[in-house]
Design an enzyme around this catalytic site. Structure first.
Site, PDB file in Angstrom:
ATOM      1  N   GLU A   1       1.821  10.919   3.504  1.00 33.86           N
ATOM      2  CA  GLU A   1       3.166  10.334   3.354  1.00 33.86           C
ATOM      3  C   GLU A   1       4.276  11.354   3.597  1.00 33.86           C
ATOM      4  O   GLU A   1       5.346  11.012   4.086  1.00 33.86           O
ATOM      5  CB  GLU A   1       3.322   9.727   1.945  1.00 33.86           C
TER       6      GLU A   1
ATOM      7  N   ALA B   1      -0.471   2.185   3.986  1.00 29.65           N
ATOM      8  CA  ALA B   1       0.438   1.040   3.953  1.00 29.65           C
ATOM      9  C   ALA B   1       0.959   0.809   5.369  1.00 29.65           C
ATOM     10  O   ALA B   1       0.988   1.730   6.187  1.00 29.65           O
ATOM     11  CB  ALA B   1       1.591   1.339   3.000  1.00 29.65           C
TER      12      ALA B   1
ATOM     13  N   GLY C   1      -1.970   4.853   1.480  1.00 30.78           N
ATOM     14  CA  GLY C   1      -2.386   3.730   0.640  1.00 30.78           C
ATOM     15  C   GLY C   1      -3.875   3.418   0.775  1.00 30.78           C
ATOM     16  O   GLY C   1      -4.474   2.857  -0.141  1.00 30.78           O
TER      17      GLY C   1
ATOM     18  N   GLU D   1      -5.473   5.719  -1.567  1.00 29.06           N
ATOM     19  CA  GLU D   1      -5.129   5.231  -2.913  1.00 29.06           C
ATOM     20  C   GLU D   1      -5.954   3.997  -3.277  1.00 29.06           C
ATOM     21  O   GLU D   1      -6.392   3.852  -4.416  1.00 29.06           O
ATOM     22  CB  GLU D   1      -3.631   4.915  -2.970  1.00 29.06           C
TER      23      GLU D   1
HETATM   24  N1  CO8 Z   1       0.824   1.281   9.562  1.00 31.33           N
HETATM   25  C1  CO8 Z   1       1.016   0.495  10.629  1.00 31.33           C
HETATM   26  N2  CO8 Z   1       0.314   0.623  11.789  1.00 31.33           N
HETATM   27  C2  CO8 Z   1      -0.601   1.617  11.847  1.00 31.33           C
HETATM   28  C3  CO8 Z   1      -0.843   2.469  10.753  1.00 31.33           C
HETATM   29  C4  CO8 Z   1      -0.081   2.283   9.568  1.00 31.33           C
HETATM   30  N3  CO8 Z   1      -0.269   3.006   8.452  1.00 31.33           N
HETATM   31  N4  CO8 Z   1      -1.795   3.354  11.128  1.00 31.33           N
HETATM   32  C5  CO8 Z   1      -2.153   3.048  12.369  1.00 31.33           C
HETATM   33  N5  CO8 Z   1      -1.436   1.990  12.811  1.00 31.33           N
HETATM   34  C6  CO8 Z   1      -1.493   1.338  14.122  1.00 31.33           C
HETATM   35  C7  CO8 Z   1      -0.811   2.152  15.189  1.00 31.33           C
HETATM   36  O1  CO8 Z   1       0.581   1.962  15.173  1.00 31.33           O
HETATM   37  C8  CO8 Z   1      -1.485   1.631  16.431  1.00 31.33           C
HETATM   38  O2  CO8 Z   1      -0.897   0.393  16.738  1.00 31.33           O
HETATM   39  P1  CO8 Z   1      -0.420   0.081  18.261  1.00 31.33           P
HETATM   40  O3  CO8 Z   1      -1.712   0.056  19.049  1.00 31.33           O
HETATM   41  O4  CO8 Z   1       0.214  -1.254  18.139  1.00 31.33           O
HETATM   42  O5  CO8 Z   1       0.467   1.186  18.658  1.00 31.33           O
HETATM   43  C9  CO8 Z   1      -2.911   1.359  15.957  1.00 31.33           C
HETATM   44  O6  CO8 Z   1      -2.847   1.253  14.553  1.00 31.33           O
HETATM   45  C10 CO8 Z   1      -3.871   2.468  16.302  1.00 31.33           C
HETATM   46  O7  CO8 Z   1      -3.341   3.667  15.789  1.00 31.33           O
HETATM   47  P2  CO8 Z   1      -3.225   5.009  16.665  1.00 31.33           P
HETATM   48  O8  CO8 Z   1      -3.006   4.669  18.106  1.00 31.33           O
HETATM   49  O9  CO8 Z   1      -2.212   5.883  15.998  1.00 31.33           O
HETATM   50  O10 CO8 Z   1      -4.708   5.581  16.488  1.00 31.33           O
HETATM   51  P3  CO8 Z   1      -5.161   7.100  16.571  1.00 31.33           P
HETATM   52  O11 CO8 Z   1      -6.650   7.079  16.580  1.00 31.33           O
HETATM   53  O12 CO8 Z   1      -4.473   7.813  17.666  1.00 31.33           O
HETATM   54  O13 CO8 Z   1      -4.654   7.764  15.186  1.00 31.33           O
HETATM   55  C11 CO8 Z   1      -4.319   7.832  12.797  1.00 31.33           C
HETATM   56  C12 CO8 Z   1      -5.200   7.335  13.966  1.00 31.33           C
HETATM   57  C13 CO8 Z   1      -4.396   9.337  12.709  1.00 31.33           C
HETATM   58  C14 CO8 Z   1      -4.864   7.201  11.524  1.00 31.33           C
HETATM   59  C15 CO8 Z   1      -2.858   7.383  13.041  1.00 31.33           C
HETATM   60  O14 CO8 Z   1      -2.834   5.999  13.338  1.00 31.33           O
HETATM   61  C16 CO8 Z   1      -1.950   7.611  11.858  1.00 31.33           C
HETATM   62  O15 CO8 Z   1      -1.529   8.729  11.609  1.00 31.33           O
HETATM   63  N6  CO8 Z   1      -1.618   6.523  11.117  1.00 31.33           N
HETATM   64  C17 CO8 Z   1      -0.679   6.610  10.033  1.00 31.33           C
HETATM   65  C18 CO8 Z   1      -1.325   7.234   8.800  1.00 31.33           C
HETATM   66  C19 CO8 Z   1      -0.314   7.332   7.686  1.00 31.33           C
HETATM   67  O16 CO8 Z   1       0.698   7.973   7.804  1.00 31.33           O
HETATM   68  N7  CO8 Z   1      -0.605   6.656   6.558  1.00 31.33           N
HETATM   69  C20 CO8 Z   1       0.270   6.645   5.418  1.00 31.33           C
HETATM   70  C21 CO8 Z   1       1.165   5.450   5.471  1.00 31.33           C
HETATM   71  S1  CO8 Z   1       2.382   5.460   4.175  1.00 31.33           S
HETATM   72  C22 CO8 Z   1       1.529   4.913   2.833  1.00 31.33           C
HETATM   73  O17 CO8 Z   1       0.389   4.589   2.896  1.00 31.33           O
HETATM   74  C23 CO8 Z   1       2.291   4.874   1.558  1.00 31.33           C
HETATM   75  C24 CO8 Z   1       1.584   4.050   0.520  1.00 31.33           C
HETATM   76  C25 CO8 Z   1       2.554   3.758  -0.571  1.00 31.33           C
HETATM   77  C26 CO8 Z   1       2.096   2.608  -1.433  1.00 31.33           C
HETATM   78  C27 CO8 Z   1       3.205   2.198  -2.314  1.00 31.33           C
HETATM   79  C28 CO8 Z   1       2.785   1.107  -3.270  1.00 31.33           C
HETATM   80  C29 CO8 Z   1       3.862   0.783  -4.285  1.00 31.33           C
END
Ligand code: CO8
Length: 289
Positions: free
Chosen positions: A163, A97, A140, A143
């Site tokens: 998460e 998400a 997400g 999911e």
């Molecule tokens: N949301 C928003 N932006 C994101 C997300 C995300 N989940 N993941 C990556 N991005 C963005 C980064 O902020 C970055 O943007 P910017 O260049 O503007 O800074 C860009 O994507 C590239 O990301 P990274 O520089 O971090 O790339 P890396 O290769 O270094 O890392 C990772 C890749 C490991 C995937 C890292 O981006 C990461 O950890 N992302 C977050 C993963 C995460 O925590 N996901 C869970 C999110 S919470 C969720 O999904 C809850 C769902 C609940 C659903 C509820 C329904 C009712």
């Protein structure tokens, strides 16, 4: 480039895009900002949805999920389409998400506004949905893949529910579907530590059915969709409903549902055609009736 989509001519401007990140369907179809939508397969009978927000690793913002729902709705209504493939990019299927969108949300907004309540449309589609996962399928994103009926993974795919590292828990079925797919111990470990598993581990645990080279997984998912689409769409939906019953019902209730659906196939032209074709040693010609 021009492609036929749902009977209307789609024209891609600026190499697949219309404006910044926009793919426009002419004449009456919707325009999508966050996804690419087309038909795939030799008979153009596989609906294809590609998440297209690469700069944010396909983070699932509200608009993206709304567009997925719109695309699913139109494929569901399209009598030509027999299966749907959802994929992302090479680096990420979806990194979860959109954290930036969620960052300042309050409990009152989430609870009162049924935050992300439209997220489960994928799991209610009657037609089979196949996820082709490359790269990160996190939170997400994992999911979303698990809401699909079949998951194919590229060799470098990674699945995780991180998460907990953000001070929250999965909210779109992660604790439930992952546990059913990989068992309690691995699900607990993933949900409580935020650790990811590889495509190979996901295959061994039963989360994904096949692992392919990165550049092959999407085509293989479409091929699987084509194979499904050759069968009766009516009977395919009944089979899908029966398998899904295994996740919701007790064994005896599930068996009862299966028997009812099995009996129901005898009210269809396609059941008659399928068995007659076998006896006459010819290919069945299903009409989805
Ligand atoms: N949301 C928003 N932006 C994101 C997300 C995300 N989940 N993941 C990556 N991005 C963005 C980064 O902020 C970055 O943007 P910017 O260049 O503007 O800074 C860009 O994507 C590239 O990301 P990274 O520089 O971090 O790339 P890396 O290769 O270094 O890392 C990772 C890749 C490991 C995937 C890292 O981006 C990461 O950890 N992302 C977050 C993963 C995460 O925590 N996901 C869970 C999110 S919470 C969720 O999904 C809850 C769902 C609940 C659903 C509820 C329904 C009712």
């Amino acid at each position: 480039m021009a492609a036929l989509c749902r009977g209307v001519l789609r024209v891609a401007v600026h190499g697949c895009r219309y404006g910044p990140g926009m793919f426009r369907e002419f004449s009456s179809g919707p325009s999508y900002q966050y996804i690419l939508v087309e038909r795939r397969g030799q008979s153009q009978n596989v609906g294809f949805i590609q998440l297209n927000r690469p700069k944010a690793l396909n983070a699932l913002c509200d608009g993206l999920m709304t567009e997925i729902n719109q695309a699913l709705d139109s494929f569901e209504l399209d009598p030509q389409i027999g299966a749907i493939v959802i994929t992302g990019g090479e680096k990420a299927f979806a990194a979860g998400a959109d954290i930036k969108e969620m960052q300042n949300r309050t409990f009152q907004e989430c609870y009162g506004g049924s935050f992300l309540s439209h997220w489960n449309r994928v799991s209610t589609v009657k037609k089979p949905v196949i996820a082709a996962v490359n790269g990160f399928a996190l939170g997400g994103g994992c999911e979303l893949a698990m809401m699909c009926d079949i998951i194919y993974a590229g060799e470098k795919a990674q699945f995780g529910q991180p998460e907990i590292l953000l001070g929250t828990i999965p909210g779109a079925g992660g604790t439930q579907r992952l546990t059913r797919a990989v068992g309690k111990s691995m699900a607990m470990e993933m949900v409580l530590t935020g650790d990811r598993i590889s495509a190979q581990e996901a295959k061994a645990a039963g989360l994904v059915s096949k692992v392919y080279p990165v550049d092959k997984v999407v085509d293989e998912a479409v091929t699987c969709g084509e194979k499904i689409a050759k069968n009766s769409k009516l009977i395919v939906s009944m089979a899908k409903e029966a398998v899904n019953g295994a996740f919701e019902l007790s064994l005896s209730e599930g068996n009862r549902l299966e028997k009812r659906l099995f009996h129901s196939t005898f009210a269809t032209d396609d059941r008659k055609e399928g068995m007659t074709a076998f006896v006459e040693k010819r290919k069945a010609n299903f009409v989805d009736q």
